[in-house]
Design a protein around this motif. Structure first.
Motif, PDB file in Angstrom:
ATOM      1  N   LEU A   1      -1.906 -11.526  10.000  1.00  0.00           N
ATOM      2  CA  LEU A   1      -0.846 -10.634  10.000  1.00  0.00           C
ATOM      3  C   LEU A   1       0.257 -11.031   9.248  1.00  0.00           C
ATOM      4  O   LEU A   1       0.631 -10.340   8.120  1.00  0.00           O
ATOM      5  N   ALA A   2       0.737 -12.368   9.200  1.00  0.00           N
ATOM      6  CA  ALA A   2       1.748 -12.901   8.690  1.00  0.00           C
ATOM      7  C   ALA A   2       1.493 -13.098   7.124  1.00  0.00           C
ATOM      8  O   ALA A   2       2.355 -12.949   6.074  1.00  0.00           O
ATOM      9  N   ASN A   3       0.082 -13.402   6.653  1.00  0.00           N
ATOM     10  CA  ASN A   3      -0.128 -13.912   5.446  1.00  0.00           C
ATOM     11  C   ASN A   3      -0.836 -12.828   4.539  1.00  0.00           C
ATOM     12  O   ASN A   3      -0.866 -13.015   3.514  1.00  0.00           O
ATOM     13  N   ASP A   4      -1.363 -11.908   5.279  1.00  0.00           N
ATOM     14  CA  ASP A   4      -2.292 -10.826   4.452  1.00  0.00           C
ATOM     15  C   ASP A   4      -2.083  -9.532   5.244  1.00  0.00           C
ATOM     16  O   ASP A   4      -2.964  -8.802   5.818  1.00  0.00           O
ATOM     17  N   PRO A   5      -0.743  -9.089   5.147  1.00  0.00           N
ATOM     18  CA  PRO A   5      -0.589  -7.768   6.101  1.00  0.00           C
ATOM     19  C   PRO A   5      -1.261  -6.518   5.087  1.00  0.00           C
ATOM     20  O   PRO A   5      -1.520  -5.804   6.004  1.00  0.00           O
ATOM     21  N   THR A   6      -1.428  -6.643   4.113  1.00  0.00           N
ATOM     22  CA  THR A   6      -2.319  -5.594   3.348  1.00  0.00           C
ATOM     23  C   THR A   6      -3.612  -5.321   3.911  1.00  0.00           C
ATOM     24  O   THR A   6      -4.154  -4.162   3.707  1.00  0.00           O
ATOM     25  N   ALA A   7      -4.436  -6.315   4.208  1.00  0.00           N
ATOM     26  CA  ALA A   7      -5.700  -6.147   4.821  1.00  0.00           C
ATOM     27  C   ALA A   7      -5.537  -5.320   6.213  1.00  0.00           C
ATOM     28  O   ALA A   7      -6.608  -4.616   6.277  1.00  0.00           O
ATOM     29  N   PHE A   8      -4.366  -5.449   6.515  1.00  0.00           N
ATOM     30  CA  PHE A   8      -4.413  -4.408   8.018  1.00  0.00           C
ATOM     31  C   PHE A   8      -3.854  -3.011   7.804  1.00  0.00           C
ATOM     32  O   PHE A   8      -4.627  -2.006   8.368  1.00  0.00           O
ATOM     33  N   THR A   9      -3.411  -2.601   6.596  1.00  0.00           N
ATOM     34  CA  THR A   9      -3.002  -1.446   6.134  1.00  0.00           C
ATOM     35  C   THR A   9      -3.905  -0.837   5.201  1.00  0.00           C
ATOM     36  O   THR A   9      -4.161   0.366   5.133  1.00  0.00           O
TER      37      THR A   9
ATOM     38  N   THR B   1      -9.959   1.426   9.776  1.00  0.00           N
ATOM     39  CA  THR B   1     -10.481   0.973  11.180  1.00  0.00           C
ATOM     40  C   THR B   1      -9.329   0.166  11.753  1.00  0.00           C
ATOM     41  O   THR B   1      -8.684   0.499  13.097  1.00  0.00           O
ATOM     42  N   VAL B   2      -8.759  -0.816  10.994  1.00  0.00           N
ATOM     43  CA  VAL B   2      -7.727  -1.616  11.534  1.00  0.00           C
ATOM     44  C   VAL B   2      -6.417  -1.086  11.573  1.00  0.00           C
ATOM     45  O   VAL B   2      -5.652  -1.183  12.742  1.00  0.00           O
ATOM     46  N   ARG B   3      -6.014  -0.115  10.660  1.00  0.00           N
ATOM     47  CA  ARG B   3      -4.994   0.697  10.645  1.00  0.00           C
ATOM     48  C   ARG B   3      -4.750   1.560  12.288  1.00  0.00           C
ATOM     49  O   ARG B   3      -3.732   1.580  12.662  1.00  0.00           O
TER      50      ARG B   3
END
Length: 130
Positions: A48-56, A60-62
């Motif tokens: 989450l700290a280094n790759d926040p765009t993967a979460f958004t 499913t993750v969002r």
């Protein structure tokens, strides 16, 4: 081959050997993921700290983050389907999810990955963060 994504809470070090407290679950999952990648598995970790765009960028993750939040991480998703939350899957489970069957790596082979060798003097040049 299935695509596996592991979404993790904000970490300064994905190996688990930063600072004075070693997080064995991070040491283990780092070794397990590297082992799977060497076998050709399509597996990626997202911090989450280094790759926040993967979460958004993943619905499913969002939705998971909106409902549960970061306290529910790690989140493991295979081909868009949530398969584990709150803890890392075991090496055996990851092998099954990747379609590779039973793993043959021993704990002695994990040491060969160099994951536990960085404790003297800290990792990453003494910054405390890998």
């Amino acid at each position: 081959m299935p695509t596996i994504h592991i979404y993790e809470a904000a970490l300064c070090c994905d190996t688990g050997v930063c600072g004075v407290d070693v997080d064995q679950s991070l040491v283990t999952v780092t070794a397990d993921v590297r082992s799977l990648q060497e076998l050709g598995a399509d597996i990626t970790r997202h911090n989450l700290a280094n790759d926040p765009t993967a979460f958004t960028g993943d619905e499913t993750v969002r939705a998971f983050m909106h409902t549960v939040g970061s306290k529910g991480l790690p989140l493991t998703v295979v081909d868009g389907v949530t398969v584990a939350t709150g803890a890392y899957p075991t090496k055996e489970a990851l092998h099954d999810l990747a379609g590779l069957g039973t793993p043959a790596t021993t704990s002695a082979e994990r040491l060969d990955l160099g994951l536990t060798q960085k404790t003297a003097g800290g990792c990453c040049g003494g910054t405390g963060c890998c």
